[in-house]
Each structure stands twice: as C-alpha cells, then as structure tokens.
Design a protein around this motif. Structure first.
Motif, PDB file in Angstrom:
ATOM      1  N   ASP A 230       0.827  -1.204   0.000  1.00 15.99           N
ATOM      2  CA  ASP A 230       0.000   0.000   0.000  1.00 15.99           C
ATOM      3  C   ASP A 230       0.865   1.260   0.000  1.00 15.99           C
ATOM      4  N   ARG A 231       1.903   1.261   0.848  1.00 15.49           N
ATOM      5  CA  ARG A 231       2.786   2.426   0.909  1.00 15.49           C
ATOM      6  C   ARG A 231       3.505   2.631  -0.420  1.00 15.49           C
ATOM      7  N   LEU A 232       3.909   1.529  -1.019  1.00 13.05           N
ATOM      8  CA  LEU A 232       4.590   1.613  -2.309  1.00 13.05           C
ATOM      9  C   LEU A 232       3.626   2.086  -3.399  1.00 13.05           C
ATOM     10  N   GLN A 233       2.374   1.663  -3.288  1.00 11.22           N
ATOM     11  CA  GLN A 233       1.356   2.073  -4.257  1.00 11.22           C
ATOM     12  C   GLN A 233       1.153   3.587  -4.223  1.00 11.22           C
ATOM     13  N   LEU A 234       1.270   4.185  -3.028  1.00 10.86           N
ATOM     14  CA  LEU A 234       1.102   5.636  -2.903  1.00 10.86           C
ATOM     15  C   LEU A 234       2.124   6.401  -3.742  1.00 10.86           C
ATOM     16  N   LYS A 235       3.277   5.788  -4.001  1.00 11.22           N
ATOM     17  CA  LYS A 235       4.309   6.463  -4.790  1.00 11.22           C
ATOM     18  C   LYS A 235       3.922   6.565  -6.260  1.00 11.22           C
ATOM     19  N   ARG A 236       2.795   5.981  -6.626  1.00 12.02           N
ATOM     20  CA  ARG A 236       2.283   6.140  -7.986  1.00 12.02           C
ATOM     21  C   ARG A 236       1.415   7.385  -8.105  1.00 12.02           C
ATOM     22  N   CYS A 237       1.204   8.055  -6.983  1.00 14.57           N
ATOM     23  CA  CYS A 237       0.450   9.305  -7.001  1.00 14.57           C
ATOM     24  C   CYS A 237       1.326  10.435  -7.521  1.00 14.57           C
ATOM     25  N   THR A 238       0.677  11.466  -8.030  1.00 16.58           N
ATOM     26  CA  THR A 238       1.415  12.650  -8.469  1.00 16.58           C
ATOM     27  C   THR A 238       1.929  13.396  -7.244  1.00 16.58           C
ATOM     28  N   GLU A 239       2.895  14.271  -7.469  1.00 17.02           N
ATOM     29  CA  GLU A 239       3.445  15.052  -6.366  1.00 17.02           C
ATOM     30  C   GLU A 239       2.353  15.920  -5.726  1.00 17.02           C
ATOM     31  N   ALA A 240       1.422  16.398  -6.543  1.00 13.30           N
ATOM     32  CA  ALA A 240       0.334  17.228  -6.008  1.00 13.30           C
ATOM     33  C   ALA A 240      -0.517  16.433  -5.025  1.00 13.30           C
ATOM     34  N   VAL A 241      -0.812  15.182  -5.365  1.00 12.75           N
ATOM     35  CA  VAL A 241      -1.614  14.338  -4.479  1.00 12.75           C
ATOM     36  C   VAL A 241      -0.861  14.052  -3.188  1.00 12.75           C
ATOM     37  N   LEU A 242       0.424  13.715  -3.307  1.00 12.48           N
ATOM     38  CA  LEU A 242       1.222  13.403  -2.119  1.00 12.48           C
ATOM     39  C   LEU A 242       1.374  14.626  -1.211  1.00 12.48           C
ATOM     40  N   ASP A 243       1.559  15.786  -1.823  1.00 11.64           N
ATOM     41  CA  ASP A 243       1.659  17.010  -1.018  1.00 11.64           C
ATOM     42  C   ASP A 243       0.351  17.280  -0.278  1.00 11.64           C
ATOM     43  N   ALA A 244      -0.761  17.045  -0.958  1.00 10.80           N
ATOM     44  CA  ALA A 244      -2.066  17.251  -0.325  1.00 10.80           C
ATOM     45  C   ALA A 244      -2.289  16.252   0.808  1.00 10.80           C
ATOM     46  N   LEU A 245      -1.842  15.015   0.592  1.00  9.15           N
ATOM     47  CA  LEU A 245      -1.982  13.990   1.618  1.00  9.15           C
ATOM     48  C   LEU A 245      -1.127  14.319   2.839  1.00  9.15           C
ATOM     49  N   ALA A 246       0.040  14.936   2.602  1.00  9.61           N
ATOM     50  CA  ALA A 246       0.942  15.298   3.700  1.00  9.61           C
ATOM     51  C   ALA A 246       0.471  16.541   4.439  1.00  9.61           C
ATOM     52  N   ASP A 247      -0.422  17.298   3.820  1.00  6.16           N
ATOM     53  CA  ASP A 247      -0.906  18.550   4.416  1.00  6.16           C
ATOM     54  C   ASP A 247      -2.153  18.266   5.254  1.00  6.16           C
ATOM     55  N   PRO A 248      -2.076  18.375   6.559  1.00  5.55           N
ATOM     56  CA  PRO A 248      -3.233  18.056   7.417  1.00  5.55           C
ATOM     57  C   PRO A 248      -4.428  18.991   7.232  1.00  5.55           C
ATOM     58  N   SER A 249      -4.215  20.103   6.556  1.00  2.00           N
ATOM     59  CA  SER A 249      -5.325  21.043   6.365  1.00  2.00           C
ATOM     60  C   SER A 249      -6.242  20.646   5.212  1.00  2.00           C
ATOM     61  N   THR A 250      -5.839  19.647   4.393  1.00  2.00           N
ATOM     62  CA  THR A 250      -6.679  19.218   3.271  1.00  2.00           C
ATOM     63  C   THR A 250      -7.508  18.013   3.681  1.00  2.00           C
ATOM     64  N   PRO A 251      -8.609  17.748   2.979  1.00  2.69           N
ATOM     65  CA  PRO A 251      -9.464  16.596   3.316  1.00  2.69           C
ATOM     66  C   PRO A 251      -8.956  15.288   2.703  1.00  2.69           C
ATOM     67  N   VAL A 252      -7.837  15.330   2.019  1.00  5.01           N
ATOM     68  CA  VAL A 252      -7.324  14.140   1.315  1.00  5.01           C
ATOM     69  C   VAL A 252      -6.787  13.133   2.332  1.00  5.01           C
ATOM     70  N   THR A 253      -7.232  11.874   2.211  1.00  3.06           N
ATOM     71  CA  THR A 253      -6.792  10.798   3.104  1.00  3.06           C
ATOM     72  C   THR A 253      -6.005   9.753   2.315  1.00  3.06           C
TER      73      THR A 253
ATOM     74  N   ILE B  41      -7.107  16.189 -11.631  1.00  2.00           N
ATOM     75  CA  ILE B  41      -8.485  16.671 -11.785  1.00  2.00           C
ATOM     76  C   ILE B  41      -9.336  16.198 -10.605  1.00  2.00           C
ATOM     77  N   THR B  42      -9.178  14.913 -10.274  1.00  2.96           N
ATOM     78  CA  THR B  42      -9.958  14.350  -9.176  1.00  2.96           C
ATOM     79  C   THR B  42      -9.555  14.960  -7.838  1.00  2.96           C
ATOM     80  N   LEU B  43      -8.260  15.232  -7.684  1.00  2.00           N
ATOM     81  CA  LEU B  43      -7.779  15.864  -6.452  1.00  2.00           C
ATOM     82  C   LEU B  43      -8.476  17.203  -6.233  1.00  2.00           C
ATOM     83  N   ASP B  44      -8.552  17.994  -7.272  1.00  5.58           N
ATOM     84  CA  ASP B  44      -9.234  19.287  -7.163  1.00  5.58           C
ATOM     85  C   ASP B  44     -10.696  19.100  -6.743  1.00  5.58           C
TER      86      ASP B  44
END
Length: 615
Positions: A155-178, A195-198
């Motif tokens: 699962d952790r390795l799968q997350l590395k297939r996300c774009t940098e924008a998605v990973l940054d949003a996931l690392a930012d506690p102020s966003t709703p991204v889980t 697009i989906t991230l937005d």
C-alpha cells in the motif's frame, strides 16, 4: 575560538578523518544527492525553534563529504535541525563527518526517519520506496526492514504512484485528502489524478473514499489506449462503445470502445509491461528494470560528457549497472529511459576521476606552456648573444652560429615534445571501471575454459601436475609450499620437471598413508586394508606390545591380552608356576617392561577389538 569550527571555504572535507566531530556553516550542507524521502512538510513548531534558539543544536548532524564537491557536505540525518539553523541564522552547527558511500548514507537517513515520532503516511511511502530500492526490488526484505507487513508495504509503495500534487495534499493536514483517497487516485493517470484531487478538495462531502472507489470501479477506459493485445477484449462483456463518464467533473468525448473493468485493464497493462515490453527493450538495449525498483533519486543518466568518452565507451556501455527503466504507470505504459546507472557511487567516482584527470591535464598544459615560453626566451637570449659576438668580430663564424642556433632550436623542440608526451601519457593512462553482466562473465569464463582444455588436456606436464596438485591438496602434503587453493598448487606443479613431479607424488602418497589427517585418511586406509585378502594377518603382524601401546590399557586388560595370546603359558614355562600371577602384582610400568623384554613371538596375535575394525 573553537578550533573545531571550519571556516575555510576551500576546506577539503574528503581528507578529514572518518567520524570527525566539527562545526560548520549550515549553508554548506547540501541535501543528500540520493533518496527521495526528504520531508514534504518542513514547518517546525515554535517550541522546536525556541528550543534551538535558546539552547542551540545539541545533537550533531550526520554528514558526509559531497562526492562531487570536496568543499561541501551532504546531509544524511538532521534535516530539521539544519533547516532550523539556517532559518534562525545560526553561523555554525555541530556535525559528525562519515565517509559513507551512497548505500550507507541512505541507510543512515532512513534509520533516522524511521525513528521519528512525527512520521506521516507520505513519509512512510517515501521510506518504502527507498527501502525497496535499497533491496533492489526485494519486497519481502524491504517490508521486514521497515517493520511492516507485506500488505501494508505494498500500500505504501502504491502511494508512490500518485502525483506530487496528491502526495503534497496527503501530507498537508489542512486538506481533506486521506490515504484512502490517495490509494484510489494512484490507479489513475496523472491528468485524472490532479483533476480528481481538485474535486475532492472542493467537495469532500461528495467525494468520500467510498464514493471515489465506486466511481473508480465504474469508470470507462478507452481500449484505444490499451498497450496490450486486445483480442480477448473484442468479445469481453466489459467492452462497451457507450459514451459515458461517471466522473461528473470530467468531460469525455472519446467514442471508441471502452473497458468498464479498470482493474482488469490495469492488470493486463502491467503484465504487458513486465513481460512483452520489458523483454523487447532488453533484447535491443540490454538489462531493463521497472521504474519503481530504482526511483529517479537513486539512479543517474549516464552521459559521455560527465564520465568521459573513454570510460563511457570502454566501461559504462557494457556495465551490468547501466540499465534501462520501463514505466508501468497509467498512460505511461511502456515508456522507457535508456542508459540509467544504478550504482551511483561508481558513477560519481567516474565523474570525479574525469574531473581530476582534466585538472591534471590542464595543470600539465599550463606547466608545458610556461616551460616552452622559458625555453624560447632562453633560446632568443642565446641567439642574440651569439649574433652580437659575431658582429663584434668574435671567434664565432657564421656557420658555427647557424649550427649553434640549430642546436638551440632543437633543444626547444625537445622540451615541447617532452611536455606533450607527459600530457599524452596522462590522457592514455585511464583505468576503465565497469561491472560486467553475469551472463557475459559466465560466457567469457566458458570460452576461456574450453580454450584451456583444448590446449592442456592432452599435455603430459599438465596431467601430471594436476594429479600431483590434487593429491597434495586433498592430503595436506606441504613439501610443495603453503597454498590455499588447487589453482595455486597446480601453477606450482606446472613449473616442476616430470621427474620431480613423480618424486613428490611418491612422497605425497606415503605422507597420506602414514601421517595425513585430511579427508579421514585413517578411515580410508583402514577401509582399503579391509578389502585385502590378508588384512587380518597384516594387522596381527603390525600389532606389537610396546611400552607405549600397553600404557593405554589398564593392568586387568593387559593380563587378559597376555592370557589370550599364549604369553602367560610361555612366561610360566620359562619362569615357573605362579610366575605370571606374581608378575601382575608389580607396578604397571614394571609389568610392561617385563612383557616387552620377554622373548615371545606376538606375530599371530592382535586384540579382538582391533580385528573387529576390519569390516
């Protein structure tokens, strides 16, 4: 002033002792040039910054000399402390300098990150990818090292297939991204992820993880984009031509046939990359790996201008560590990069070697130009002196002057040639670095072995030398010298004459028969003896009751041997009745002396325990 503070901008950190503790300006400490797990959210609490402002940095940073700039350092552990020091304008920080290679430096960085109390799931994903790279794609070992199950690691390795924008949003506690959102998004192509991230950020109540999974499972993928063979898709129930997109925020005007089973589509695409595409690239360009085995941060593109033409053509092109990287991410299926070096230590050494070589060539060229200039000036001065002497009516004739000038000019030419030769020698003295592929190594060894066998198998010298070497190696025979391998022994034996080889073979056989402890020599000799027809006779003839032999028996056992052998009868016949019993009332040493000195033929006797060993 603290003597350990380094302020010299030209200080050579590559020459400092390993483990040296010093203080340096934090601005000369660069991020580690390998590994991609630097903190995404580098903001620090006010409490942390106040602590450093008040107490300073108490725990030393772990650094290494920058492989490509000896006047700078690279940070292995302590990013937060380094960044805080720069932010607060602290002039120097404590560091411990280790001469780590890339693997060691990355391990030091990972060890610190792994122990952090504030580690986020994105940090864990970064760690997972780094450990996966460190173990060259061994998922089981990487998961064990990180201390998580293989399922969690995937699962952790799968997350590395996300774009940098998605990973940054996931690392930012102020966003709703889980993490749940990110795992679903990781199966999308780059454009769709963003697009989906937005959409998630704008309307988190609608785009929950559950809703996103439903939409993702029902999304339609154009079969025209499929890299794999679509023969089976023609009759598949999930193949539809309908123009429908369940992603309400996305326009889809593609009228081609589409796949409504994205999981199957993704699986087939990955399988195609891992088999068909990878094999085709390997056949044409050589060793190929999947992109996640070695991320961008853990490999370097091999370039001629970086390592030099000699190293590139003679070493890098045929090196096992020069690979191609093929992508299996959505909409990147089959894309590949050529000439990627996965031994970053070696590559940096090659670059440094080229830089040092060019610097040496430049130094020699400057010295050569200076010496040429000096030689030309000296020659000009000498010519002027001769010319003045000739004009003033001196003894120098025109012919003598011409000859002297010719000699002077030749001397200048010799100086120039000598300097150029030194420069050429430096250019030609180049040690090529390369790790040959296992397949090529094995094939080369097979070719050389076959050539050697054809040349030597019928050579009497080789046959006898190998026989002697094998005998000496297996028996521990040392008269040929001390050798650790059969190869060394054979080489020594090849230098001997046939006569000397025969002599040593005889000695080696005798040594094995009588003395050697190698390869259960005693068991072997007993076994061979037992196979002979007269083994018992030979054993009986060899056994004699010497003082040393009898000393290993007790008095009762010795008395029993003497009775069984007939010695007791012969002893009493000579010494009278009761003399045998009287003998065994003496001390053991006196008994054995009497027995060994008594004239008795023991030829046809041996203890039963000895005879039993002749099986």
């Amino acid at each position: 002033m603290n003597k350990n503070i380094v302020t010299d901008a030209n200080f050579d950190f590559s020459k400092i002792a390993n483990g040296a503790a010093i203080r340096v300006d934090p601005t000369i400490i660069d991020d580690l040039s390998i590994g991609g797990n630097h903190r995404r959210n580098e903001s620090r609490s006010e409490e942390f910054l106040d602590s450093i402002k008040t107490k300073g940095i108490l725990q030393s940073l772990t650094v290494r000399p920058n492989p490509l700039n000896k006047n700078r350092l690279e940070l292995c552990a302590g990013y937060g402390r380094r960044n805080a020091a720069i932010q607060l304008g602290i002039s120097n920080v404590p560091v411990v300098v280790f001469h780590y290679n890339d693997k060691e430096a990355l391990e030091a960085q990972l060890a610190e990150n792994k122990q952090r109390s504030d580690i986020s799931i994105v940090d864990e994903a970064d760690l997972a990818q780094s450990y996966y790279s460190l173990t060259n794609g061994d998922l089981k070992q990487a998961a064990l090292t990180l201390g998580v199950s293989e399922a969690v690691f995937r699962d952790r390795l799968q997350l590395k297939r996300c774009t940098e924008a998605v990973l940054d949003a996931l690392a930012d506690p102020s966003t709703p991204v889980t993490a749940g959102h990110a795992l679903v998004l990781s199966t999308f192509d780059e454009k769709m992820q963003n697009i989906t991230l937005d959409a998630i950020i704008k309307d988190p109540n609608t785009y929950t993880v559950k809703e996103l999974k439903i939409r993702a499972s029902k999304r339609l993928l154009p079969l025209a984009n499929a890299p794999f063979n679509k023969t089976e898709c023609a009759t598949c129930i999930h193949n539809t031509g309908e123009q429908l997109s369940l992603m309400a925020f996305c326009d889809d005007n593609d009228s081609d046939q589409k796949c409504s089973n994205p999981a199957c589509f993704d699986k087939k695409a990955k399988e195609w990359v891992a088999t068909t595409r990878k094999s085709a690239i390997e056949e044409k360009y050589g060793k190929t790996i999947l992109w996640d085995v070695k991320p961008e941060s853990d490999r370097i593109e091999v370039k001629t201008d970086a390592v030099g033409e000699q190293q590139y053509n003679g070493g890098c092109l045929n090196c096992e560590n020069k690979v191609n990287v093929v992508d299996d991410r959505p909409m990147r299926w089959g894309n590949f990069l050529l000439n990627q070096c996965i031994d970053t230590d070696c590559y940096k050494q090659c670059v440094r070697k080229r830089q040092e070589k060019e610097a040496e060539e430049e130094r020699l060229q400057i010295a050569a130009d200076k010496e040429k200039e000096n030689a030309q000036k000296a020659a000009a001065d000498e010519k002027s002196r001769l010319y003045r002497e000739m004009l003033s009516g001196g003894d120098c004739s025109i012919k003598e002057m011409h000859d002297t000038v010719k000699t002077i000019d030749q001397g200048v030419d010799d100086v120039v040639k000598q300097q150029q030769q030194q420069i050429d020698d430096v250019k030609n003295e180049y040690e090529i670095t390369a790790k040959q592929s296992t397949g090529q190594q094995q094939d080369n060894r097979l070719v050389l072995r076959t050539a050697s066998a054809k040349r030597l198998s019928n050579d009497p010298q080789f046959r006898m030398a190998l026989t002697l070497a094998s005998l000496a190696h297996s028996t521990g025979y040392k008269e040929l010298g001390s050798h650790s391998s059969l190869t060394q022994l054979t080489a020594t034996c090849m230098k001997l004459s046939i006569k000397d080889i025969q002599l040593h073979m005889t000695r080696a056989v005798e040594f094995f028969a009588y003395e050697s402890e190698a390869n259960n020599a005693t068991d072997l000799m007993i076994h061979v003896l037992s196979q002979t027809d007269d083994s018992k006779t030979l054993a009986k003839n060899e056994w004699q009751p010497t003082d040393a032999r009898l000393s290993i028996y007790n008095i009762a056992q010795i008395k029993q041997l003497c009775s069984a052998s007939g010695f007791a009868v012969a002893y009493e016949q000579q010494n009278g009745d009761g003399s045998f019993d009287k003998l065994f009332k003496m001390k053991k040493t006196d008994i054995t002396k009497k027995i060994s000195s008594f004239n008795y033929d023991w030829t046809d006797f041996a203890p039963k325990t000895l005879i039993k060993q002749l099986k």
